[in-house]
Design an enzyme around this catalytic site. Sequence first.
Site, short mmCIF file in Angstrom:
data_model
loop_
_atom_site.label_atom_id
_atom_site.label_comp_id
_atom_site.label_asym_id
_atom_site.label_seq_id
_atom_site.Cartn_x
_atom_site.Cartn_y
_atom_site.Cartn_z
N ARG A 209 98.43 56.80 17.94
CA ARG A 209 97.76 56.32 16.74
C ARG A 209 97.41 54.85 16.96
O ARG A 209 98.20 54.09 17.53
CB ARG A 209 98.64 56.48 15.50
CG ARG A 209 98.74 57.92 14.98
CD ARG A 209 97.41 58.39 14.44
NE ARG A 209 97.47 59.71 13.83
CZ ARG A 209 97.18 60.84 14.44
NH1 ARG A 209 96.85 60.81 15.74
NH2 ARG A 209 97.22 62.00 13.80
N GLU B 243 89.26 53.66 12.18
CA GLU B 243 88.38 54.67 12.77
C GLU B 243 87.33 55.10 11.75
O GLU B 243 87.70 55.61 10.69
CB GLU B 243 89.19 55.88 13.24
CG GLU B 243 90.13 55.54 14.38
CD GLU B 243 90.89 56.76 14.92
OE1 GLU B 243 90.60 57.90 14.49
OE2 GLU B 243 91.78 56.57 15.77
N HIS C 10 88.60 59.37 19.41
CA HIS C 10 89.68 60.28 18.99
C HIS C 10 89.36 61.72 19.41
O HIS C 10 89.38 62.65 18.59
CB HIS C 10 89.89 60.19 17.48
CG HIS C 10 91.31 60.51 17.07
ND1 HIS C 10 91.94 59.89 16.02
CD2 HIS C 10 92.23 61.37 17.57
CE1 HIS C 10 93.15 60.36 15.88
NE2 HIS C 10 93.36 61.26 16.82
#
Length: 395
Positions: free
Chosen positions: A307, A336, A355
């Site tokens: 993360r 993000e 991601h």
Amino acid sequence: GNDGERCRDESGERPEDGEPPRLYRVVEIDHVDGTRRVRKAVVPVGLCRSPEHGRGIARVVVTHSNSHPVLVDRVRAALPADFDVVPVELPPGRMTIPPDGSLTAAVADAEALFCRPGLVTADLLDAGDLQIVAVHGSGTDHVDLAAATARGVVVTHNPEAVAPGVVEYVAGAAVGVLRDWPGVLVRTAAGEWDKGGATLGEVGERTVGVLGLGEIGFRVARLLANGFGAEVLGCDPAVTGATDHDVYPRHDRAEVEAAGVELVGHDALFERADLVTVHVPLSDATRGLVGEAELTALDGHLLNTARGPVVDEDALRRALEDGSVHGAALDVRAEEPPDGDDPIAAHPNTLVTPHVAGPTEGYLRRAADVGAAKVATCLAGDRPEYVVNPAVYEQ
């Protein structure tokens, strides 16, 4: 039961000593027997509905979006035939989409939520009487675990579904940063043809530090040690017993060491490793875990597929600029998507992806299958695998 007697299950039998506890709930059975409404009763989770009510024995809400798809038909096929599956499409873009009216309404009449995108808040949990929130992937930072536990809601995740894709990504990213793929691709596209092979790095010649040895971190460590021949250091206080955790370790000390991993402390990991790959869940304890001190000590490369907020990005930017971090591969970011002016992504020694380490074609199939199995297990009154709030069973 009274006087310490253990509860009986639906057959009238008491569980044997040592059996895992089952979750029971008090419900009002919603049908009419002659002229009399049936009283409240204690029944196992998953036996609270019947087809005669005009719906399946249990209702499962599945969140998905264009940016975060779920194989809803596969989930439906993996569940018992008498379960209702209700897909709820959320806006694309972020995982952390606040619940809207459609999701709240769907949850109000559901026993289970199979969640990929969407914040699972206390208010959403209060909208219905969920028994399980099954997270599609590995990270659970978009679920209010304390609120779920307080309300008796089991929360599971699927690290075994996402692990193969992440492990492959880490192996490729490690090769990429050590071979300077970001720079090589740019220079070659510009017309240069500089072989320069003798100056490029090998994973097997490095000391690799793995921060976090859960399901994904352990698989990464095992591959880099046994597949690439790297010297692998591992840091996980739950494995060494330095901390007592209610979920971890997933792999004990003997198994980790048998895989060729040397267990070390946090500081030693960054001092000794040439390359560190991060695999810890995001929590209050891990936010900013990799900061200025760690990056200064590293003097090598950093990979992060866990993360974004686990790494202090301001410290990382400075470390890239002064050269204490030679390069980085980041699949997750503190924000993000990040701002348009992103000096980390623009740095010539970084490999930044949006991601995408975990979401592979195999991941979608595996997540549907194992997530549905966890839902079915929980609603049958049994304990599923990979529960992240085990305190719910101690209430």
